[in-house]
Scaffold this active site. Structure first.
Site, short mmCIF file in Angstrom:
data_model
loop_
_atom_site.label_atom_id
_atom_site.label_comp_id
_atom_site.label_asym_id
_atom_site.label_seq_id
_atom_site.Cartn_x
_atom_site.Cartn_y
_atom_site.Cartn_z
N CYS A 1 5.51 -2.79 3.98
CA CYS A 1 4.58 -2.91 5.11
C CYS A 1 4.55 -1.68 6.01
O CYS A 1 3.53 -1.00 6.12
CB CYS A 1 4.93 -4.12 5.98
SG CYS A 1 5.59 -5.54 5.12
N ASP B 1 -1.71 -3.89 2.33
CA ASP B 1 -0.81 -2.75 2.49
C ASP B 1 0.16 -2.57 1.33
O ASP B 1 0.79 -1.53 1.20
CB ASP B 1 -0.05 -2.82 3.82
CG ASP B 1 0.59 -4.16 4.09
OD1 ASP B 1 0.58 -5.02 3.20
OD2 ASP B 1 1.11 -4.35 5.21
N ASN B 2 0.31 -3.56 0.46
CA ASN B 2 1.12 -3.40 -0.74
C ASN B 2 0.81 -4.53 -1.71
O ASN B 2 0.11 -5.48 -1.37
CB ASN B 2 2.62 -3.40 -0.41
CG ASN B 2 3.06 -4.52 0.50
OD1 ASN B 2 3.36 -4.31 1.68
ND2 ASN B 2 3.11 -5.73 -0.01
#
Length: 483
Positions: A25, A259-260
């Site tokens: 994050c 974000d991932n």
């Protein structure tokens, strides 16, 4: 995400090879904000020691983040939701600290929550409880963004970034969605519950096959994540309808991403991110244009810039990573990108080819610094110190020496080369053309000249900055020994 796919992907563009620069994050969000790789913005992980929202970050990279430039371009800027994991803590300035560049600020203190959280509202503390109508965070940030759209000046462009908690733990669904997907389980394909043979030691430690307790845990997490995302799907629909009602939809770019990545059972790891494999670094990215923007990232965002032709429904296979987002936003705003020091390059040309002369980017860098605890986990005393995220069944998802850097290419070959900073100097190499699930580490099978070429590329990328990063990602030498 049926509404999101229809309203953004089908109405715009889907980028099928989008990747994060780091699968966690805080450093990933820091790359979004700065357009820089982690080795340049120095945010290494989610901890304060890892520079997440630290005073060093605030005095350095955050001062040149993209909202600062948008503000100078007279954009009206709005942020709501989770920011950086350590934001709002005493050591980082409490909730009174508002990062530069934001006109309206409604940021969550700390990590994701759905109820019982604290917001910084333009620097003032705002406490929330557990009433769905008043406090459910995904809905709250949507409603505040709609008010912002009503109250803004129509004479100036706007930028909205929304970062809902979904689908992060604790996976609290809205009441109307708590019974959805009751029969859904995590997919059992690819590398699901496969042993981490010939991989870094962290991948070799889970039990295989996974015990039923781990399987039940990850299936429950998978269902709950889907449930929380239904509220994000509603958010997208409400924003699109609002823009349409304001006659701004055809003047606004809308980005949707995350974000991932995430894994649920791959290589017998129950749930988390942080690993170098495609399931943790590959992310969704859909964009709808013309010119302003809304960026919805499980993190949504809007940039508003009128008078650009909208991108039609398309799928783009070229590589994009998070360091390309910030320069793209600034490119849309009309800023001369030679004035900013960013590692990434705008991909506006791929969405509106008539606007720019784009360059193919066949390479990118992934880097991660592992987190561990000095003391053993009390629930898993046999494991010893240096580990973290050891759940369920004492399967650890991270460690101090889960620290690595990778170079990835999809140009002439679909390859990934990774080096670990550990006592083994461990190396992993994958040919994703023949092995898309990265089951076999081929480091001992490939031509040594390939390893040398990838090693040299990685060394240069790990020390690149600004222009040199862009030059390094634009050239694709031929690699011997790869079929």
């Amino acid at each position: 995400m049926k509404k999101t796919k229809a309203l953004i992907g089908d109405a715009g563009a889907t980028f099928s090879n989008a990747f994060t620069a780091t699968p966690l994050c805080c450093p990933s969000r820091s790359s979004i904000l700065t357009g820089q790789y982690p080795h340049n913005h120095s945010v290494r992980n989610n901890s304060l020691d890892g520079n997440c929202s630290s005073p060093l970050w605030q005095k350095g990279p955050e001062t040149t983040a993209f909202p600062v430039y948008l503000s100078k371009q007279h954009y009206q800027t709005f942020y709501a939701g989770k920011y950086l994991n350590q934001y709002g803590k005493k050591e980082t300035g409490n909730v009174g600290y508002v990062p530069p560049g934001w006109d309206q600020w409604h940021a969550l203190m700390g990590n994701s929550q759905y109820y019982n959280y604290t917001l910084s509202v333009n620097g003032k503390e705002e406490q929330h409880g557990d009433n769905y109508e008043k406090d459910y965070l995904t809905d709250l940030i949507l409603n505040r963004s709609l008010h912002f759209l009503d109250d803004r000046s129509p004479q100036r462009p706007f930028f909205i970034m929304l970062s809902p908690p979904a689908p992060h733990s604790p996976w609290t669904a809205a009441p109307q969605y708590e019974k959805n997907f009751t029969d859904v389980k995590a997919p059992r394909d690819g590398s699901f519950d496969k042993p981490g043979k010939d991989k870094h030691w962290l991948l070799r430690q889970p039990s295989n096959p996974m015990p039923s307790t781990s399987l039940n845990f990850l299936d429950n997490a998978y269902r709950k994540r889907w449930q929380t995302l239904l509220s994000v799907d509603d958010m997208v629909e409400a924003l699109v309808k609002k823009l349409e009602g304001l006659k701004e939809l055809n003047n606004t770019y809308i980005f949707y991403t995350s974000d991932n990545g995430y894994h649920t059972g791959q290589f017998s790891l129950p749930i988390d991110k942080r690993q170098l494999y495609d399931f943790d670094i590959r992310i969704p990215l859909m964009v709808r244009g013309p010119a302003p923007f809304i960026y919805l990232s499980i993190n949504p965002l809007i940039i508003h810039q009128p008078h650009i032709h909208p991108c039609s429904h398309s799928t783009f296979p070229s590589i994009l990573t998070y360091v390309y987002l910030a320069p793209t936003f600034l490119d849309i705003s009309g800023l001369n990108l030679s004035f900013v020091n960013m590692d990434g390059q705008s991909f506006l040309s791929q969405m509106a080819p008539e606007l720019r002369n784009g360059t193919a980017r066949p390479y990118f860098l992934v880097e991660y610094t592992g987190e561990g605890h000095l003391d053993p986990d009390p629930a898993c005393p046999k494991l010893g110190p240096g580990l973290s995220q050891c759940f369920p069944d004492c399967v650890c998802e991270d460690a101090y020496n889960n620290t690595y850097a990778c170079v990835r290419t999809l140009a002439e070959h679909n390859l990934q080369y990774c080096e670990f900073a550990d006592t083994e100097s461990f190396v992993e190499v994958y040919n994703l053309t023949s092995d898309p699930h990265q089951l076999e580490n081929i480091v001992k099978k490939v031509d040594p000249t390939l390893l040398q070429a990838m090693n040299q590329r990685l060394i240069k990328l790990q020390s690149c900055e600004g222009d040199s990063c862009r030059v390094l990602t634009q050239f694709s030498p031929r690699f011997p020994g790869v079929g």
